[in-house]
Design a protein around this motif. Structure first.
Motif: not given
Length: 366
Positions: A177-178, A208-209, A230-234, A348-349
């Motif tokens: 996760g982030g 939110y992203a 495309t490398d940001y998934e969280v 939470a997720y």
């Protein structure tokens, strides 16, 4: 192992966190740092010289087979915590892992099971719990100064601080996760610790992203990537409303990038007899932080500012871990406390994904 023979310690992971653990073992009176492990051979050689370590390894299997360790710290990407910790525990080595314990509660439960079947200590390094402001507030709570605490807020928010856009930090399979997983877990741990470890029955959350997918919000000095990476998934912001078993409420916020005036870490507690506010990282509070307790004295509003002890940090985590190992007491030091944190984060997720409140559950420990 004995109280007179130093614990033979190793560290897996050569980054900032790993180096904090290395320093902790150097400062520990009952441990000796004998080996480090990582894939970057040049970095390992440099750190071996810096910390006076004779043995360096590239493979964890070689470290566990040859270094004759009593204890090991794991400071690697989150998804590697479980396989490395389980291998170490099965080899009879006590484990201190970096936070979070694992990428999800099911994986964390396998780590707890390994600690139990091998009668070994499994601890997680929540270094911010050892801050002086947290220690002082915990003492005030234990002394009854706040009375019954029924509402709490905790958060770690950053103006611009996504750690390593396009690296393992921003990929879900490696990080889990982030910011809620990365820095929010510190605030979850801190708040539950201060509240006396109440159970969490349900969580309602959203994520939110808005920055990372556009290549924005990277740590200071980062110049950005092309929009739509495309490398940001969280997520880069998460907020969670947690229902506590004792009837109380905990609200947690964590962000890597957000339009806030400045970076800030905070905990606000509201009790029947007093409230408390602690923070660090702001331009006014500095890294040491500040703590204010709001109450009445003879019917008049008053503020109490307790004396703040020094911060503990990673060195305090390492020292406490070594003491636990040598004490021989295995009650409650099998990672089960960190498993509860993982369960809250999972809920939470799940809540954010399903857009509804989710009941917390704990996986079965084999």
């Amino acid at each position: 192992m004995s109280a007179t023979t130093p614990l033979r310690a190793g560290v897996i992971g050569l980054g900032w966190a790993g180096q904090q653990h290395m320093q902790g073992y150097l400062e520990a009176a009952n441990a000796e740092l004998v080996a480090i492990c990582g894939q970057e051979g040049d970095v390992a050689a440099r750190l071996a010289g810096q910390f006076g370590v004779e043995q360096t390894y590239r493979e964890v299997s070689d470290l566990l087979r040859d270094a004759q360790l009593d204890v090991v710290s794991i400071a690697t990407p989150t998804s590697l915590h479980a396989p490395m910790a389980i291998a170490a525990l099965d080899a009879g080595v006590h484990v201190l892992s970096e936070k979070p314990i694992a990428e999800n509660a099911a994986t964390a439960a396998m780590m707890v099971a390994a600690a139990r079947r091998n009668d070994r200590v499994l601890e997680v390094s929540y270094n911010h719990r050892r801050r002086g402001v947290v220690t002082a507030l915990k003492q005030a709570i234990d002394d009854g100064m706040l009375g019954k605490i029924y509402y709490a807020k905790a958060g770690w928010v950053r103006r611009q601080g996504i750690p390593g856009l396009g690296t393992w930090f921003t990929r879900k399979d490696s990080a889990g996760g982030g910011p809620f997983m990365d820095i929010g877990v510190h605030m979850v741990d801190m708040a539950l610790h201060l509240l006396g470890e109440p159970g969490v029955s349900a969580v309602s959350a959203n994520t939110y992203a808005e920055f990372g997918p556009r290549g924005l919000g990277g740590s200071t000095g980062y110049r950005g990537t092309s929009a739509g990476t495309t490398d940001y998934e969280v997520e880069d912001l998460a907020t969670a409303f947690c229902r506590l078993d004792d009837g109380g409420t905990l609200v947690v916020e964590a962000s890597w990038a957000q339009w806030v005036p400045h970076d800030l870490c905070f905990v606000d507690l509201y009790g029947s007899e007093a409230g408390a506010h602690l923070q660090w990282g702001s331009p006014t509070s500095g890294d040491g932080g500040e703590l204010v307790i709001m109450t009445d004295v003879q019917g008049r509003p008053a503020e109490i500012r307790p004396q703040i002890p020094a911060n503990g940090g990673h060195s305090a985590c390492v020292a406490e871990f070594c003491d636990l190992v040598l004490s021989g007491d295995r009650q409650g030091v099998d990672g089960s406390l960190s498993l509860t944190r993982a369960g809250l984060i999972d809920a939470a997720y799940a809540s954010a994904a399903q857009q509804r409140e989710v009941l917390t559950t704990q996986p079965e420990i084999g």
